[in-house]
Write an enzyme that holds these catalytic residues in place. Structure first.
Site, mmCIF file in Angstrom:
data_model
loop_
_atom_site.group_PDB
_atom_site.id
_atom_site.type_symbol
_atom_site.label_atom_id
_atom_site.label_comp_id
_atom_site.label_asym_id
_atom_site.label_seq_id
_atom_site.Cartn_x
_atom_site.Cartn_y
_atom_site.Cartn_z
ATOM 1 N N SER A 75 83.599 -117.891 52.855
ATOM 2 C CA SER A 75 82.565 -118.828 53.288
ATOM 3 C C SER A 75 83.143 -119.948 54.143
ATOM 4 O O SER A 75 84.305 -120.347 53.961
ATOM 5 C CB SER A 75 81.925 -119.443 52.032
ATOM 6 O OG SER A 75 81.246 -120.624 52.350
ATOM 7 N N TYR A 100 81.949 -123.888 44.321
ATOM 8 C CA TYR A 100 81.642 -122.681 45.097
ATOM 9 C C TYR A 100 82.751 -122.439 46.124
ATOM 10 O O TYR A 100 83.318 -121.345 46.219
ATOM 11 C CB TYR A 100 80.284 -122.838 45.797
ATOM 12 C CG TYR A 100 80.010 -121.753 46.805
ATOM 13 C CD1 TYR A 100 79.824 -120.427 46.414
ATOM 14 C CD2 TYR A 100 79.947 -122.035 48.178
ATOM 15 C CE1 TYR A 100 79.583 -119.423 47.349
ATOM 16 C CE2 TYR A 100 79.702 -121.041 49.110
ATOM 17 C CZ TYR A 100 79.520 -119.740 48.691
ATOM 18 O OH TYR A 100 79.285 -118.738 49.621
HETATM 19 N N1 LIG Z 1 74.065 -116.535 53.324
HETATM 20 C C1 LIG Z 1 75.008 -117.363 53.783
HETATM 21 O O1 LIG Z 1 74.760 -118.231 54.619
HETATM 22 C C2 LIG Z 1 76.422 -117.236 53.263
HETATM 23 C C3 LIG Z 1 77.402 -118.106 53.808
HETATM 24 C C4 LIG Z 1 78.704 -118.008 53.362
HETATM 25 C C5 LIG Z 1 79.054 -117.041 52.427
HETATM 26 N N2 LIG Z 1 78.095 -116.216 51.904
HETATM 27 C C6 LIG Z 1 78.502 -115.216 50.920
HETATM 28 O O2 LIG Z 1 78.010 -113.955 51.341
HETATM 29 C C7 LIG Z 1 77.688 -113.159 50.208
HETATM 30 C C8 LIG Z 1 76.250 -112.684 50.278
HETATM 31 O O3 LIG Z 1 75.416 -113.825 50.337
HETATM 32 P P1 LIG Z 1 73.833 -113.732 50.397
HETATM 33 O O4 LIG Z 1 73.371 -114.867 51.232
HETATM 34 O O5 LIG Z 1 73.426 -112.364 50.712
HETATM 35 O O6 LIG Z 1 73.494 -114.099 48.876
HETATM 36 P P2 LIG Z 1 72.500 -113.402 47.833
HETATM 37 O O7 LIG Z 1 72.478 -114.282 46.647
HETATM 38 O O8 LIG Z 1 71.209 -113.097 48.516
HETATM 39 O O9 LIG Z 1 73.229 -112.041 47.502
HETATM 40 C C9 LIG Z 1 74.213 -111.904 46.490
HETATM 41 C C10 LIG Z 1 73.762 -110.786 45.565
HETATM 42 O O10 LIG Z 1 74.789 -110.583 44.585
HETATM 43 C C11 LIG Z 1 74.198 -110.335 43.344
HETATM 44 N N3 LIG Z 1 75.155 -110.745 42.304
HETATM 45 C C12 LIG Z 1 75.548 -112.004 41.999
HETATM 46 N N4 LIG Z 1 76.427 -111.997 40.991
HETATM 47 C C13 LIG Z 1 76.615 -110.684 40.655
HETATM 48 C C14 LIG Z 1 77.395 -110.024 39.676
HETATM 49 N N5 LIG Z 1 78.156 -110.708 38.817
HETATM 50 N N6 LIG Z 1 77.345 -108.682 39.613
HETATM 51 C C15 LIG Z 1 76.557 -107.978 40.457
HETATM 52 N N7 LIG Z 1 75.779 -108.549 41.406
HETATM 53 C C16 LIG Z 1 75.805 -109.892 41.501
HETATM 54 C C17 LIG Z 1 72.911 -111.147 43.324
HETATM 55 O O11 LIG Z 1 71.935 -110.594 42.453
HETATM 56 C C18 LIG Z 1 72.473 -111.102 44.790
HETATM 57 O O12 LIG Z 1 71.498 -110.108 45.014
HETATM 58 C C19 LIG Z 1 77.989 -114.021 48.979
HETATM 59 O O13 LIG Z 1 79.294 -113.726 48.545
HETATM 60 C C20 LIG Z 1 77.923 -115.431 49.535
HETATM 61 O O14 LIG Z 1 78.702 -116.313 48.771
HETATM 62 C C21 LIG Z 1 76.781 -116.292 52.320
#
Ligand SMILES: NC(=O)c1ccc[n+]([C@@H]2O[C@H](COP(=O)([O-])OP(=O)(O)OC[C@H]3O[C@@H](n4cnc5c(N)ncnc54)[C@H](O)[C@@H]3O)[C@@H](O)[C@H]2O)c1
Length: 350
Positions: free
Chosen positions: A142, A167
């Site tokens: 991130s 985080y």
């Molecule tokens: N969206 C952004 O702007 C952004 C920015 C930086 C980093 N990220 C990272 O990208 C990744 C995806 O983000 P996103 O926006 O799609 O988030 P999101 O919350 O929509 O997707 C994450 C998914 O992981 C699942 N999950 C969480 N913990 C879990 C576990 N212990 N076992 C199994 N499944 C689990 C959740 O149910 C969820 O559906 C994450 O790692 C997030 O930290 C996202």
């Protein structure tokens, strides 16, 4: 390729999975479908990919009615035994780990969730890679790892040892853990530092979604740091394009057998738009797209948040030919079109 995508009911995981399926890869999607935000949205994404809500069951595969190359399983990253089981049976070429407890602000409220999914869960994924000769682990880091760094744009060569949220600390830890496992056990790991991803099927806890929701209800929106914020907003299709480019190479999947040095095995890249936008300009774009002038509440800076993000994307560009192309205008419109359709909003009154 056969790919395990964790977090496949999540925002980014859903879009990535769909792209991979459409080009013919075999995908196993895994997600615990937790209720950090509205689970209907997660089931909705699954249903778009041909997985019905009724077919989803803990530790049992559902086969997509739309993509014969897609199976989905509800499981938790904390279940090491089950993860190992499916890795042993499936023999994945690549694991793309997007499952995590996301969100900066929520980490001040429920820190344990971050340790469980992002630290213990990530360790379990690394253990699976180690035991099953997975050739390449691609995982979500991130932009938040840049923390108090005020040198702009954020470059992968900058120091990232001053995170200001748990985080961010878990994401930085993932990068260190991945480096260690690459070094010790000789497999490729690539961490992708995503910058404020937005688009259709996005997350309700993120600005575009929550602002839209509140504006349409006639409620004021909170603007932190009195609007003195800049974000490198990145459209979801550009993010997926970047992830796929990393999955595809130039790293050869034969690297695992060639005992290269740990430095070439473990890497980290920024994936952003490379063009920060002022928060107030972002809100103006949203207002003009919705045809509504919103009520704004100016607020102080929130704990854990940073005033500015800006990705230096030269490394992604030169190594993977990554060229983000979606403007804010196009991206915001695509989100609003999806939102109106999903929530069945016919017309928007002034
Ligand atoms: N969206 C952004 O702007 C952004 C920015 C930086 C980093 N990220 C990272 O990208 C990744 C995806 O983000 P996103 O926006 O799609 O988030 P999101 O919350 O929509 O997707 C994450 C998914 O992981 C699942 N999950 C969480 N913990 C879990 C576990 N212990 N076992 C199994 N499944 C689990 C959740 O149910 C969820 O559906 C994450 O790692 C997030 O930290 C996202």
């Amino acid at each position: 390729m056969k790919i395990l995508v964790t977090g496949s009911a999540g925002f980014i995981g859903f879009h990535l999975t769909k792209y991979l399926l459409e080009r013919g890869d075999i995908v196993v999607g895994l997600d615990n479908i937790n209720d950090y935000y509205d689970v209907n949205l997660k089931y909705g994404r699954l249903s778009e990919a041909g997985i019905t809500r009724e077919s989803v069951s803990l530790k049992k595969y559902s086969i997509s009615s739309k993509y014969p190359n897609y199976s989905f399983v509800q499981a938790d990253l904390s279940d090491l035994q089950y993860l190992k089981e499916i890795c042993e049976i499936e023999k994945f070429d690549v694991i793309c780990n997007l499952a995590a407890q996301a969100g900066v602000r929520y980490s001040l409220i429920n820190p344990q969730a971050y340790i469980d999914s992002n630290i213990q869960g990530f360790l379990n994924i690394l253990e699976c890679c180690r035991d099953n000769q997975i050739k390449h682990l691609v995982y979500a880091s991130s932009s938040s790892v840049y923390g108090l760094n005020d040198e702009m744009p954020f470059s992968e060569s900058h120091k990232t040892d001053r995170p200001i949220s748990l985080y961010a600390a878990t994401k930085k830890s993932n990068e260190l853990m991945a480096h260690t496992y690459s070094h010790l056990f000789n497999f490729q790991t690539t961490g992708l530092r995503f910058f404020t991803v937005y688009g259709p099927w996005g997350r309700p806890d993120m600005a575009l979604f929550s602002f839209t929701d509140r504006i349409l209800k006639g409620l004021p929106i909170s603007i932190y740091n009195n609007g003195e914020m800049r974000r490198d907003f990145t459209y979801i299709d550009d993010i997926v394009d970047g992830i796929v480019k990393v999955i595809d190479g130039p790293i050869s999947l034969g690297t695992f057998d060639k005992t290269p040095s740990s430095e070439s095995l473990s890497s980290v890249y920024n994936i952003g738009r490379g063009m920060p936008v002022n928060l107030m300009d972002f809100i103006s774009e949203l207002e003009s797209c919705l045809g509504i002038n919103c009520i704004k509440e100016l607020m102080p800076m929130q704990d854990g948040d940073v005033a500015q993000t800006w990705a230096d994307i030269e490394n992604m560009r030169s190594r993977f030919n990554y060229n983000p192309k979606y403007s804010l205008q196009i991206g915001v419109k695509a989100f609003i079109d999806w939102y109106k359709n999903y929530y069945n909003i016919q017309s928007i009154a002034q």
